[in-house]
Design an enzyme around this catalytic site. Structure first.
Site, PDB file in Angstrom:
ATOM      1  N   THR A 114     -15.562  41.385  31.753  1.00  0.00           N
ATOM      2  CA  THR A 114     -15.826  42.457  31.220  1.00  0.00           C
ATOM      3  C   THR A 114     -16.884  43.692  30.867  1.00  0.00           C
ATOM      4  OG1 THR A 114     -13.596  41.995  30.536  1.00  0.00           O
ATOM      5  CG2 THR A 114     -14.143  43.507  28.736  1.00  0.00           C
ATOM      6  N   ASN A 134     -17.064  50.743  30.758  1.00  0.00           N
ATOM      7  CA  ASN A 134     -16.561  49.710  32.427  1.00  0.00           C
ATOM      8  C   ASN A 134     -16.201  50.085  33.811  1.00  0.00           C
ATOM      9  OD1 ASN A 134     -14.533  48.991  31.245  1.00  0.00           O
ATOM     10  ND2 ASN A 134     -14.832  46.971  31.191  1.00  0.00           N
ATOM     11  N   ARG A 137     -17.991  46.594  38.510  1.00  0.00           N
ATOM     12  CA  ARG A 137     -18.303  46.830  37.020  1.00  0.00           C
ATOM     13  C   ARG A 137     -20.470  46.653  37.150  1.00  0.00           C
ATOM     14  NH1 ARG A 137     -13.567  44.362  33.838  1.00  0.00           N
ATOM     15  NH2 ARG A 137     -12.623  46.192  32.404  1.00  0.00           N
ATOM     16  N   ARG A 194      -9.316  41.866  40.418  1.00  0.00           N
ATOM     17  CA  ARG A 194      -9.970  41.453  39.422  1.00  0.00           C
ATOM     18  C   ARG A 194     -11.690  40.830  39.963  1.00  0.00           C
ATOM     19  NH1 ARG A 194      -8.938  42.165  33.875  1.00  0.00           N
ATOM     20  NH2 ARG A 194     -10.843  41.124  33.951  1.00  0.00           N
ATOM     21  N   TYR A 211      -2.668  47.636  26.079  1.00  0.00           N
ATOM     22  CA  TYR A 211      -3.639  46.526  25.578  1.00  0.00           C
ATOM     23  C   TYR A 211      -2.920  45.662  25.405  1.00  0.00           C
ATOM     24  CZ  TYR A 211      -7.581  48.886  27.871  1.00  0.00           C
ATOM     25  OH  TYR A 211      -8.696  49.441  28.701  1.00  0.00           O
ATOM     26  N   HIS A 225      -9.792  49.712  34.294  1.00  0.00           N
ATOM     27  CA  HIS A 225      -8.330  48.406  34.079  1.00  0.00           C
ATOM     28  C   HIS A 225      -8.232  48.094  35.296  1.00  0.00           C
ATOM     29  CE1 HIS A 225      -5.926  46.343  31.667  1.00  0.00           C
ATOM     30  NE2 HIS A 225      -4.596  47.004  32.375  1.00  0.00           N
ATOM     31  N   LYS A 238     -10.884  54.866  34.099  1.00  0.00           N
ATOM     32  CA  LYS A 238     -11.087  54.960  33.022  1.00  0.00           C
ATOM     33  C   LYS A 238     -11.640  56.116  33.112  1.00  0.00           C
ATOM     34  CE  LYS A 238     -11.245  50.304  30.632  1.00  0.00           C
ATOM     35  NZ  LYS A 238     -11.793  49.383  30.119  1.00  0.00           N
ATOM     36  N   GLU A 270       2.642  45.879  32.760  1.00  0.00           N
ATOM     37  CA  GLU A 270       1.711  47.760  33.342  1.00  0.00           C
ATOM     38  C   GLU A 270       2.135  48.395  33.752  1.00  0.00           C
ATOM     39  OE1 GLU A 270      -2.254  45.887  33.685  1.00  0.00           O
ATOM     40  OE2 GLU A 270      -2.137  44.596  31.605  1.00  0.00           O
TER      41      GLU A 270
HETATM   42  P1  ADP Z   1     -10.682  43.547  30.997  1.00  0.00           P
HETATM   43  O1  ADP Z   1     -10.520  44.925  30.646  1.00  0.00           O
HETATM   44  O2  ADP Z   1     -12.082  42.977  31.804  1.00  0.00           O
HETATM   45  O3  ADP Z   1      -9.316  42.749  31.150  1.00  0.00           O
HETATM   46  P2  ADP Z   1     -10.425  43.510  28.456  1.00  0.00           P
HETATM   47  O4  ADP Z   1      -8.796  42.942  28.387  1.00  0.00           O
HETATM   48  O5  ADP Z   1     -10.574  41.446  27.502  1.00  0.00           O
HETATM   49  O6  ADP Z   1     -11.467  43.610  29.151  1.00  0.00           O
HETATM   50  O7  ADP Z   1     -10.635  44.101  27.041  1.00  0.00           O
HETATM   51  C1  ADP Z   1      -9.576  45.538  27.783  1.00  0.00           C
HETATM   52  C2  ADP Z   1     -11.059  46.394  27.690  1.00  0.00           C
HETATM   53  O8  ADP Z   1     -11.715  46.445  25.989  1.00  0.00           O
HETATM   54  C3  ADP Z   1     -12.227  46.431  28.371  1.00  0.00           C
HETATM   55  O9  ADP Z   1     -12.111  46.855  29.399  1.00  0.00           O
HETATM   56  C4  ADP Z   1     -13.609  47.094  27.394  1.00  0.00           C
HETATM   57  O10 ADP Z   1     -13.358  48.493  27.820  1.00  0.00           O
HETATM   58  C5  ADP Z   1     -13.152  47.482  26.248  1.00  0.00           C
HETATM   59  N1  ADP Z   1     -13.551  45.692  24.956  1.00  0.00           N
HETATM   60  C6  ADP Z   1     -13.290  44.106  25.066  1.00  0.00           C
HETATM   61  N2  ADP Z   1     -13.791  43.699  24.137  1.00  0.00           N
HETATM   62  C7  ADP Z   1     -14.649  45.074  24.072  1.00  0.00           C
HETATM   63  C8  ADP Z   1     -15.771  44.714  23.216  1.00  0.00           C
HETATM   64  N3  ADP Z   1     -15.915  43.483  22.606  1.00  0.00           N
HETATM   65  N4  ADP Z   1     -16.487  45.562  22.375  1.00  0.00           N
HETATM   66  C9  ADP Z   1     -16.464  46.878  22.944  1.00  0.00           C
HETATM   67  N5  ADP Z   1     -14.843  46.883  24.030  1.00  0.00           N
HETATM   68  C10 ADP Z   1     -14.803  46.226  24.065  1.00  0.00           C
HETATM   69 MG    MG Z   2      -7.618  43.244  30.486  1.00  0.00          MG
END
Ligand code: ADP
Ligand code: MG
Length: 198
Positions: free
Chosen positions: A122, A153, A133, A116, A51, A156, A11, A167
């Site tokens: 996350t 973080n 992370r 992962r 997303y 992705h 990112k 994706e």
């Molecule tokens: P991951 O990246 O671990 O798969 P998700 O798919 O649930 O997580 O969410 C996508 C991205 O959205 C996260 O990596 C993070 O950057 C952002 N995100 C998720 N939940 C939140 C939240 N509650 N507040 C702010 N940003 C969030």
């Molecule tokens: Mg995700």
């Protein structure tokens, strides 16, 4: 099984923190094989598509956020998962288009789950030590919420094999992904591991 592929996107915060190499190193040394890589600047529509490729993403991420607050004895900003992800998606569009990102496809047995695991969960506050992370970033739902932004973080990583397929198709053209052999494939996958001793 040995050909499972997953998408990783460094990112904008990962690029700005000069962690592209470190992130590649973590996956490379695990034994996974890099099948494609490119740098680009995404636009908001592309990020929304990325997303929402999984129709369940809005619900799951909303529920995960609510649980993240509850586990710490805090009150989530809303009880409605979809309301929460509506806000998160807006923040993600701003965040993910703020600078260049580096997209990669990693290949190997259990690639989705291995990536992962190395990535970590996350919320950096809760990500295990030893994960990317957990080791390289500090952020929380709480701070991201106060500052009205997406959690930073670093990267992705696809959540499931099915998401990974979709994706990868979104981010890469077929000809941008390369099928090739690595010498180490034999050590990882060859059944008899013969031909080493002279
Ligand atoms: P991951 O990246 O671990 O798969 P998700 O798919 O649930 O997580 O969410 C996508 C991205 O959205 C996260 O990596 C993070 O950057 C952002 N995100 C998720 N939940 C939140 C939240 N509650 N507040 C702010 N940003 C969030
Ligand atoms: Mg995700």
């Amino acid at each position: 099984m040995k050909k499972e592929r997953t998408l990783v996107v460094v990112k904008p915060d990962g690029v700005q923190r000069s962690l592209i190499g470190e992130i590649i190193k973590r996956f490379e040394r695990s034994g996974l094989k890099l099948a494609g890589m490119k740098m680009m600047v995404a636009d908001p529509a592309f990020i929304e598509k990325h997303y929402t490729i999984d129709p369940e993403w809005r619900r799951i991420t909303g529920e995960k956020t609510i649980k993240g607050y509850r586990d710490k004895g805090q009150t989530p900003p809303s009880e409605d998962p979809h309301e929460i992800t509506g806000i998160i998606l807006g923040h993600l569009k701003t965040f993910m288009t703020s600078g260049p990102v580096v997209a990669m496809v990693w290949e190997g047995v259990h690639a989705v789950k291995i990536v992962r695991k190395l990535t970590g969960s996350t919320e950096p506050l809760s990500s295990d030590v030893g994960t990317i992370r957990g080791d390289y970033v500090i952020d929380s739902y709480q701070l991201a919420d106060i500052d009205k932004r997406a959690i930073r973080n670093l990267l992705h990583a696809s959540g499931t094999v099915d998401d990974a397929h979709k994706e990868i198709e979104l981010w890469f053209k077929k000809e941008e992904l390369i099928d090739y052999k690595l010498v180490q494939d034999k050590v990882l996958y060859d059944v008899n591991l013969d031909g080493i001793l002279e």
